[in-house]
Enzyme design. Structure first.
Site, PDB file in Angstrom:
ATOM      1  CE1 TYR A 151       4.837  -4.952 -41.443  1.00 57.81           C
ATOM      2  CE2 TYR A 151       7.113  -5.705 -41.476  1.00 57.81           C
ATOM      3  CZ  TYR A 151       5.791  -5.899 -41.121  1.00 57.81           C
ATOM      4  OH  TYR A 151       5.434  -7.039 -40.442  1.00 57.81           O
ATOM      5  CG  LEU A 181       6.639 -15.702 -39.206  1.00 58.14           C
ATOM      6  CD1 LEU A 181       5.384 -15.040 -38.680  1.00 58.14           C
ATOM      7  CD2 LEU A 181       7.060 -16.852 -38.310  1.00 58.14           C
ATOM      8  CD1 TRP A 217      12.238 -12.464 -57.967  1.00 56.54           C
ATOM      9  CD2 TRP A 217      11.405 -11.340 -56.225  1.00 56.54           C
ATOM     10  NE1 TRP A 217      10.901 -12.302 -58.183  1.00 56.54           N
ATOM     11  CE2 TRP A 217      10.358 -11.612 -57.139  1.00 56.54           C
ATOM     12  CE3 TRP A 217      11.115 -10.638 -55.053  1.00 56.54           C
ATOM     13  CZ2 TRP A 217       9.055 -11.198 -56.905  1.00 56.54           C
ATOM     14  CZ3 TRP A 217       9.819 -10.227 -54.816  1.00 56.54           C
ATOM     15  CH2 TRP A 217       8.803 -10.508 -55.736  1.00 56.54           C
ATOM     16  NE  ARG A 224      15.753 -11.753 -45.821  1.00 57.30           N
ATOM     17  CZ  ARG A 224      16.777 -10.960 -46.182  1.00 57.30           C
ATOM     18  NH1 ARG A 224      18.008 -11.244 -45.794  1.00 57.30           N
ATOM     19  NH2 ARG A 224      16.552  -9.869 -46.898  1.00 57.30           N
TER      20      ARG A 224
END
Ligand code: GDP
Length: 330
Positions: A151, A181, A217, A224
């Site tokens: 990606y 986002l 997870w 982040r």
């Protein structure tokens, strides 16, 4: 609608977007629909195409559609996106779809003389060990995270295409790099969603099931930076309307938090008091991705939505979705 939604930019004394033909690709996705909402009251001539009307992977169809409809400005958002697990398991799909779509849109934009394009890239494009906060010039200075490499490379190619078309053909294509986002319109798929939506769904399900814990997870230590889509949509309008001298902009809040703290905050918003269990069979991914967004801050944009207020809008969106489930979002 509040005045802050509207662009403060003018051109020859007229509101910048008034009467302009603006094509938003991917307008049904989370970011695309936020941008459509933020255009309310701007009197822009929005061009919106569904996948059934125009397959962005079809080169001939895209060239013909752009030639016929002649957008003046393009927000190129349409892309295959997904969280860390989707990226790790479907790398060919991410690479193929995104390379096809962005090549078709950019070539068509150049051929039809589009005035300006804003292309949405990703924070995955930066090296895993980039110095924090990450400046735009860190691009392509080191190895990428294995889980999201395909990606990331598709998006790096998109940034490079913008630069190449600017250099060779005198186009005005700019790229933006947002952090993680979230917001209304998110995808809450149990495996394929991004972190905010994934944790929000699991805390809600744990609460409803009367459980004492919920799963996060990784080991909870990666950090982040999260940004509400409405803030990003405003930044995109600002970058489209402002005369800019750079071709790449980070667009973040300037604040990051550890996944464990993000999970705690989401659990508070959901109203779940259980404890966190870590599933370390799932990858941590890159340990930190805080963006240095001083370049766009210098243009006057700043985020307006706090993490807690933004997460509350996400939770309301999720609860509404449970009442009227839409395929592909759950
Ligand atoms: P990334 O920022 O590109 O890595 O993408 P994601 O939005 O998928 O965030 C991944 C980070 O959040 C990794 O550190 C994961 O271990 C962590 N994480 C914790 N719980 C979840 C979850 O339920 N879904 C996802 N996608 N990531 C999670």
């Amino acid at each position: 609608m509040s005045e802050t939604h509207k662009s403060v930019f003018t051109e020859n004394g007229i509101p910048f977007f008034a009467g302009k033909k603006v094509w938003i690709t991917g307008h049904r996705g989370m970011l695309g629909s936020a941008l459509v909402r933020r255009f309310e009251g701007e009197n822009a001539n929005l061009l919106l195409t569904s996948r059934q009307e125009l397959d962005l992977c079809d080169q001939r169809a895209v060239l013909e559609w752009v030639d016929k409809n002649r957008p003046e400005l393009i927000f190129h958002i349409g892309a295959k996106v997904g969280g860390i697990h989707a990226n790790a398991t479907l790398p060919a799909d991410f690479l193929y779809d995104n390379l096809m779509v962005q090549s078709n849109v950019m070539e068509a934009a150049y051929r039809s003389g589009v005035k300006k394009m804003v292309f949405v890239a990703s924070n995955c494009t930066y090296p895993t060990k980039a110095e924090q906060p990450i400046k735009e010039d860190a691009l392509m200075t080191g190895p990428l995270d294995d889980n999201i490499r395909a990606y990331a490379i598709s998006k790096i190619a998109g940034i490079e295409m913008c630069r190449a078309y600017n250099k060779q053909h005198g186009c005005n294509f700019i790229s933006i790099i947002p952090p993680n986002l979230y917001g209304p319109g998110d995808n809450y798929h149990p495996q394929h969603s991004h972190v905010v939506a994934g944790i929000l769904r699991r805390t809600h399900e744990a609460k409803v099931a009367g459980k004492s814990e919920f799963v996060v997870w990784g080991d909870g230590t990666p950090r982040r930076e999260i940004l509400h889509v409405d803030d990003l949509a405003d930044a995109m309008k600002c970058l489209m309307a402002a005369p800019v001298t750079h071709d790449l902009f980070n667009v973040g809040t300037g604040h990051d938090l550890a996944i464990k703290d993000l999970a705690t905050l989401i659990a508070e918003v959901v109203g779940f008091e259980g404890s966190i269990v870590y599933d370390t069979s799932k990858p941590n991914g890159t340990m930190a991705k805080l963006l240095d967004s001083s370049r766009i801050r210098a243009l006057g944009w700043e985020p307006k939505i706090s993490e807690r207020a933004g997460l509350e809008t996400s939770y309301r969106d999720f609860l509404k979705l449970l009442e009227t489930p839409q395929s592909g979002r759950l």
